[in-house]
Design a protein around this motif. Structure first.
Motif, short mmCIF file in Angstrom:
data_model
loop_
_atom_site.label_atom_id
_atom_site.label_comp_id
_atom_site.label_asym_id
_atom_site.label_seq_id
_atom_site.Cartn_x
_atom_site.Cartn_y
_atom_site.Cartn_z
N ILE A 61 -23.28 -7.54 10.04
CA ILE A 61 -22.28 -8.50 9.54
C ILE A 61 -21.97 -9.54 10.62
CG2 ILE A 61 -19.97 -8.76 8.55
CD1 ILE A 61 -21.85 -6.96 6.87
N ASN A 62 -22.05 -10.81 10.26
CA ASN A 62 -21.66 -11.87 11.18
C ASN A 62 -20.20 -12.23 10.91
OD1 ASN A 62 -21.22 -14.19 12.67
ND2 ASN A 62 -23.29 -14.99 12.33
N ILE A 63 -19.33 -11.67 11.72
CA ILE A 63 -17.88 -11.82 11.51
C ILE A 63 -17.44 -13.28 11.58
CG2 ILE A 63 -15.67 -11.37 12.68
CD1 ILE A 63 -16.58 -8.53 13.08
N GLN A 64 -18.05 -14.02 12.52
CA GLN A 64 -17.64 -15.41 12.74
C GLN A 64 -17.82 -16.27 11.50
OE1 GLN A 64 -16.12 -15.99 15.45
NE2 GLN A 64 -16.68 -14.13 16.55
N GLU A 65 -18.82 -15.94 10.69
CA GLU A 65 -19.12 -16.77 9.50
C GLU A 65 -18.28 -16.41 8.28
OE1 GLU A 65 -23.28 -16.69 8.74
OE2 GLU A 65 -23.79 -17.73 10.61
N MET A 66 -17.52 -15.29 8.35
CA MET A 66 -16.75 -14.84 7.19
C MET A 66 -15.30 -15.32 7.28
SD MET A 66 -17.99 -10.93 6.61
CE MET A 66 -17.30 -10.88 4.96
N ASP A 67 -14.72 -15.67 6.12
CA ASP A 67 -13.29 -15.99 6.15
C ASP A 67 -12.50 -14.68 6.23
OD1 ASP A 67 -12.02 -15.30 3.34
OD2 ASP A 67 -13.99 -16.17 2.93
N ALA A 68 -11.26 -14.77 6.66
CA ALA A 68 -10.46 -13.58 6.96
C ALA A 68 -10.28 -12.67 5.75
CB ALA A 68 -9.10 -14.00 7.53
N CYS A 69 -10.08 -13.26 4.55
CA CYS A 69 -9.85 -12.44 3.35
C CYS A 69 -11.11 -11.65 2.97
CB CYS A 69 -9.42 -13.31 2.18
SG CYS A 69 -7.76 -13.98 2.43
N SER A 70 -12.27 -12.29 3.05
CA SER A 70 -13.54 -11.60 2.73
C SER A 70 -13.79 -10.49 3.74
CB SER A 70 -14.72 -12.58 2.76
OG SER A 70 -14.47 -13.66 1.89
N LEU A 71 -13.47 -10.77 5.00
CA LEU A 71 -13.67 -9.78 6.05
C LEU A 71 -12.78 -8.55 5.80
CD1 LEU A 71 -15.02 -9.06 8.75
CD2 LEU A 71 -13.17 -10.27 9.92
N GLU A 72 -11.54 -8.79 5.38
CA GLU A 72 -10.60 -7.70 5.07
C GLU A 72 -11.16 -6.82 3.94
OE1 GLU A 72 -5.79 -7.26 4.31
OE2 GLU A 72 -6.78 -9.08 3.61
N SER A 73 -11.65 -7.45 2.88
CA SER A 73 -12.22 -6.70 1.74
C SER A 73 -13.44 -5.90 2.17
CB SER A 73 -12.63 -7.66 0.61
OG SER A 73 -11.52 -8.37 0.17
N LEU A 74 -14.31 -6.55 2.96
CA LEU A 74 -15.53 -5.88 3.42
C LEU A 74 -15.18 -4.67 4.30
CD1 LEU A 74 -18.78 -6.35 3.69
CD2 LEU A 74 -18.14 -6.99 6.02
N PHE A 75 -14.27 -4.87 5.25
CA PHE A 75 -13.89 -3.81 6.18
C PHE A 75 -13.33 -2.60 5.44
CE2 PHE A 75 -10.45 -1.85 8.73
CZ PHE A 75 -11.18 -1.40 9.81
N THR A 76 -12.40 -2.84 4.49
CA THR A 76 -11.76 -1.71 3.81
C THR A 76 -12.69 -1.04 2.80
OG1 THR A 76 -10.73 -3.24 2.24
CG2 THR A 76 -9.41 -2.56 4.14
N SER A 77 -13.74 -1.74 2.38
CA SER A 77 -14.68 -1.11 1.43
C SER A 77 -15.83 -0.39 2.15
CB SER A 77 -15.25 -2.16 0.46
OG SER A 77 -15.96 -3.15 1.18
N MET A 78 -16.15 -0.84 3.37
CA MET A 78 -17.30 -0.27 4.09
C MET A 78 -16.92 0.84 5.08
SD MET A 78 -20.10 -2.07 3.15
CE MET A 78 -21.30 -2.22 4.43
N VAL A 79 -15.82 0.63 5.82
CA VAL A 79 -15.44 1.58 6.87
C VAL A 79 -14.57 2.68 6.23
CG1 VAL A 79 -14.23 1.87 9.08
CG2 VAL A 79 -15.54 -0.23 8.63
N PRO A 80 -14.94 3.95 6.39
CA PRO A 80 -14.17 5.01 5.72
C PRO A 80 -12.86 5.33 6.43
CG PRO A 80 -15.95 5.97 7.02
CD PRO A 80 -16.10 4.47 7.14
#
Length: 583
Positions: free
Chosen positions: A45-64
């Motif tokens: 995942i390239n964090i720099q290219e993601m907006d904060a809201c998408s990053l939040e959704s990705l983090f909570t769906s991927m990291v247990p």
């Protein structure tokens, strides 16, 4: 920042709490992207290219979701000297120890400069809110009953100690006095002596030496304040003698502490006589209102008064008289969580406004109906975690933390209720630790359940003019059927008939369905009440201190399976009673 500037800072954060949370998570992930713990889920995942809201959704769906056990192997490698980016990109120099009295053993928790900075920030913020209600004099003194434990080094050379020990040794603690213009009565040598009995004596002596200047009394936990004044009841004559002569009792035998205290005090026969007169008067009324009598300019007493500290409220009120008891802020070894923005509220009604920039918070909705995913640890069913911006008033949750110090979606185990909102940030009411403490069969009882039961039983004690000093419990499964054993230390004389009634009252007060059914069918035996001799719980404190616990973080374990503690309790038991509630 001036007091009101720091309040403005928090009010602005609170106004935009949801947005601040999203940005906080982004900052944590930017700082720690690429650490080994997160690699398996966020590798490409390239964090720099993601907006904060998408990053939040990705983090909570991927990291247990995780518990301390998931981080333990990484923390152990850090302790052993691995300087690679395991949990954080910046190498760690220190580890904190949790109190160890909740779960029976101390755990390593990451501690970084961020931990000390947020401690200073929340203390300044809380002080600003308190000064609105209870203004204090600039340049006044604080009687701080605080204690550092000894630090030790791990195999890899990291300093290990309690979070309070690290904070008292930090630059932030040194500058706090200048920033707030309030000065602690005791020098560093008293705080860090490593002998809590000698430190307590010197804290009290210096507190009385500066008695006219003391603006408020504080400690990390209410327990420490109660312990200190119990010690004062025993040692006041010796303390008065030291005040009169400007000397120090031979009981203080640590050279550095002796030297530091003797440098401060000077003979004051007039003050000593005055305090002696007060103490003779206080003795006759069982030390009621001791604090305002000895510290006439004190505005309040401030400490953690919720959760496992609630049983000490009655005794603390006895000592404080009309002086307000102010709840200190809500945090854990892992992270600070919320600030008390309403310091005039009594401890029973206090709530804590979440500080949205300190960590990223999620909340697992909990309910007592059997729907959703059922939990094996208690009678609470769980739903999927939600962000801070979606919590609802009246709902109970378990807190989940993602911290700057390297914990990701970490289940804290605290159950809280959302009591309302401060601007856009939730105000939390602490309910209990989630961990189940008493179970024999199909019964499930938490610390909160035990506390309510003991309150019911001890009401009969109060009516008989006797005081409950402290308590703990044990789920006895060595015999069949198993049963609950509750240990009480009491002060005063009481008829055996009353103690028998207390025992049956507690047995009948457990409302957990599994317990009631098991008692009716005799698959759980009658509750046993053991009365232990005076000083037993001080022996338990001494045992924990001798094994590396810090006085500033000590909490009496409310349930124990520890064989050493059980040996102390059983050797000190002087009377036993068996419930007749289900006879």
């Amino acid at each position: 920042m001036e007091p009101y500037d720091i309040i403005d800072w928090f009010e602005n954060l609170s106004e935009n709490a949801g947005k601040v949370q999203t940005q906080t998570l982004r900052r944590i992930l930017e700082l720690n992207h690429g650490v080994q713990y997160l690699q398996k889920w966020l590798r490409d995942i390239n964090i720099q290219e993601m907006d904060a809201c998408s990053l939040e959704s990705l983090f909570t769906s991927m990291v247990p979701l995780a518990s301390h056990a998931d981080f333990e192997p990484y923390i152990q490698r850090i302790a052993d000297g691995d300087t690679g980016p395991l949990l954080t990109q910046q190498p760690m120099a220190t580890l904190s120890l949790s109190s160890g009295t909740t779960e029976g053993r101390q755990k390593y928790v990451p501690f970084t400069r961020h931990s000390a900075q947020t401690t200073l920030q929340i203390l300044r913020l809380a002080a600003a809110y308190r000064s609105r209600v209870y203004p204090i004099r600039d340049g006044g003194r604080i009687l701080e009953l605080i204690y550092s434990s000894k630090q030790f080094k791990t195999k890899g050379g990291l300093a290990v100690g309690t979070a309070t020990t690290h904070y008292y040794a930090s630059e932030e603690f040194k500058i706090r006095q200048e920033i707030t213009n309030s000065f602690t009565c005791s020098p560093e040598e008293v705080i860090s002596s490593g002998d809590y009995k000698q430190s307590t004596y010197c804290h009290l002596l210096l507190g009385l030496f500066f008695s006219k200047e003391v603006e408020f009394i504080t400690s990390t936990f209410a327990y420490s304040i109660v312990q200190a004044f119990c010690a004062f009841e025993e040692n006041w004559e010796e303390i008065c003698n030291d005040l009169r002569e400007g000397n120090l009792s031979p009981r203080i035998n640590l050279p550095k502490m002796r030297k530091a205290v003797l440098k401060i005090i000077s003979p004051d026969p007039c003050l000593a006589s005055k305090i002696e007169g007060f103490c003779e008067e206080l003795q006759n009324r069982n030390w009621a209102s001791l604090i305002p009598k000895l510290w006439p300019n004190a505005k309040y007493v401030c400490s953690i008064l919720t959760g496992s500290m609630q049983p000490y409220l009655k005794k603390l009120r006895h000592y404080a008289g009309e002086l307000p008891l102010v709840s200190a802020d809500y945090g854990s070894t892992e992270s600070w969580i919320g600030v008390n923005v309403d310091p005039s509220l009594p401890p029973e009604k206090v709530t804590f406004a979440v500080i949205p920039s300190f960590s990223y918070f999620e909340f697992i909705p909990l309910c007592r109906q059997k729907q959703g995913r059922f939990s094996p640890i208690d009678d609470l069913a769980e739903d999927e975690p939600i962000p801070l911006s979606q919590v609802k008033v009246g709902q109970e949750y378990e807190i989940v933390l993602t911290t700057f110090t390297g914990l990701y979606r970490y289940r804290l185990g605290d159950v809280v209720e959302v009591a309302g909102f401060h601007k856009g940030t939730p105000k939390l009411n602490f309910i209990c630790r989630r961990k189940l403490i008493l179970t024999v069969n199909i019964d499930k009882n938490t610390e909160k359940d035990l506390q309510l039961v003991v309150e019911r039983g001890s009401q009969l004690l109060s009516e008989a003019g006797t005081e409950l000093v402290d308590f703990t419990s044990h789920a006895n499964v060595a015999n069949q059927p198993g049963n609950y054993v509750i240990y009480w230390e009491i002060k005063g004389e009481v008829e055996e008939r009353v103690l028998g009634e207390c025992c049956s009252e507690m047995d009948a007060a457990f409302v957990d369905h599994g317990y009631v059914v098991s008692r009716r069918t005799n698959s759980i035996g009658p509750l046993e009440l053991c009365i232990v001799e005076r000083g037993t719980f001080r022996k338990i404190l001494d045992y924990f201190i001798a094994n590396g616990a810090a006085m500033s973080q000590f909490k009496t374990p409310r349930c124990t399976g520890n064989q050493v503690l059980l040996k102390i309790l059983n050797m000190c038991t002087i009377k036993r009673f068996q419930s007749t509630a289900y006879a």
